[in-house]
Design a protein around this motif. Sequence first.
Motif, short mmCIF file in Angstrom:
data_model
loop_
_atom_site.label_atom_id
_atom_site.label_comp_id
_atom_site.label_asym_id
_atom_site.label_seq_id
_atom_site.Cartn_x
_atom_site.Cartn_y
_atom_site.Cartn_z
N THR A 30 0.84 -1.20 0.00
CA THR A 30 0.00 0.00 0.00
C THR A 30 0.87 1.25 0.00
OG1 THR A 30 -0.10 0.09 2.41
CG2 THR A 30 -1.86 -1.10 1.31
N GLY A 31 0.30 2.30 -0.49
CA GLY A 31 0.93 3.61 -0.41
C GLY A 31 -0.14 4.62 -0.02
N THR A 32 0.16 5.44 0.94
CA THR A 32 -0.83 6.38 1.46
C THR A 32 -0.38 7.81 1.23
OG1 THR A 32 -1.42 4.77 3.18
CG2 THR A 32 -2.12 7.05 3.52
N VAL A 33 -1.30 8.61 0.74
CA VAL A 33 -0.99 10.02 0.54
C VAL A 33 -2.07 10.86 1.21
CG1 VAL A 33 0.25 9.72 -1.63
CG2 VAL A 33 -2.21 10.06 -1.67
N THR A 34 -1.68 12.03 1.65
CA THR A 34 -2.58 12.90 2.38
C THR A 34 -2.55 14.31 1.81
OG1 THR A 34 -2.15 11.64 4.39
CG2 THR A 34 -3.17 13.79 4.67
N GLY A 35 -3.73 14.84 1.55
CA GLY A 35 -3.84 16.22 1.09
C GLY A 35 -4.44 17.09 2.18
N GLU A 36 -4.75 18.30 1.85
CA GLU A 36 -5.38 19.18 2.83
C GLU A 36 -6.09 20.34 2.15
OE1 GLU A 36 -3.77 20.09 6.93
OE2 GLU A 36 -3.43 22.01 5.94
N ALA A 37 -7.26 20.63 2.62
CA ALA A 37 -8.01 21.78 2.12
C ALA A 37 -8.50 22.58 3.31
CB ALA A 37 -9.19 21.32 1.26
N THR A 38 -8.32 23.83 3.23
CA THR A 38 -8.74 24.70 4.33
C THR A 38 -9.65 25.79 3.78
OG1 THR A 38 -6.64 24.35 5.44
CG2 THR A 38 -7.96 26.20 6.21
N ALA A 39 -10.79 25.92 4.39
CA ALA A 39 -11.72 26.96 3.97
C ALA A 39 -11.25 28.31 4.52
CB ALA A 39 -13.13 26.66 4.48
N MET A 40 -11.49 29.33 3.76
CA MET A 40 -11.04 30.64 4.20
C MET A 40 -12.01 31.22 5.22
SD MET A 40 -11.96 33.34 1.21
CE MET A 40 -10.86 34.47 2.03
N SER A 41 -11.58 32.25 5.86
CA SER A 41 -12.44 33.04 6.74
C SER A 41 -12.47 34.45 6.18
CB SER A 41 -11.88 33.05 8.16
OG SER A 41 -11.88 31.76 8.71
#
Lengths: 148, 210
Positions: A30-41
Amino acid sequence: MRSSAALAAAAITGLVALTPGRVDASWGDTGTVTGEATAMSLAAPDLQCSTSGVSVIGLGVITSATVSWTPSSRPTSLSYTAKVVEKPEIPVVVSANSSATLSPSLLSALVGTDVTLRVTGALPETEWTVVSDQRLRVGALGLSVTCR
Amino acid sequence: MTGVRHRAERPRRGLAALPVGALLAVGFVGTLGGAGTLAYWNDTSTVQGGTVTAGSLDVKVDGQQGNPSSYTWKALQMTNMAPGERVAASIPISNAGTTPFTYAVTGAATGVPASGVASMLPQVTVKAYVGATASARATTYPRNETCSGGTEALTVVLDETTEPVVPSGAVLAPGESTTLCVTLELAQAAPNDVQGATMTPTFVVTAAQS
């Protein structure tokens, strides 16, 4: 004879029980990748309050309060509205998307009280808004609106 | 009688002296004893065999193992996301081993909301494409990055439960690679209290011997 048969059966049973089952193993990885999204204020408007007086013959000086702010352009130009939140709510005209002036005549029903002017910035075509409040004082005689 | 000598008859000794029954007994015992002492000739010769080396099954994501530690997919990151905005990123999946494998991709996401902030997870639509390429990084509002080419796999809204993103079935031979392109889109109608929320999607590429 019966006991011999029983013994043989037990032995066979034992052998069957001990014989391991077939195990089919296959490789995996297996290979695991992680992203990220942040909503603005949205940035809340930084309100500035000032007063100005106008002499009116027979009445003296009428003082109005002007609340101003720098409109935000992040992520795009916000659209601003203003209102006095005390019931019944009183909408206040916004000038150049950056200021609102409250005169005593506008707040004649609220003489002698403190009121809250709420400025709301809205991101067009979305549900997102941001607010800032400014407290104001309506003079007892109904001739002035001052900043608190 | 001169010169003629007669040997006196000596008593019989040895086998001749044994009775027939005794001889049979000895023979029987000898037979039994011989069963335990039979010897076979043997010899050994050692041949040096060839070396047997196990193959390998190794999936890499963006050239990284991503196992056991998760690999940070830097391209799949967008800050200050506004409603309607979409981030896209593509990443290579490669077979770095010697064994063909089939692969599948699953996804899940976390996003613990802060006080007064709602979860972003229900507001983000995840789309996966196989063999697609992400558009260039957008810098002006509204940022609408896309995946182009390839085949759309699944469209999901991720939460903490693992969901299939790319079904199993595609085979990668040793040395082959493909690209996984993923978009994350914040709903245009995302509620006001999503402001400031964060979502961390995790994608697991699982390779199985084919």
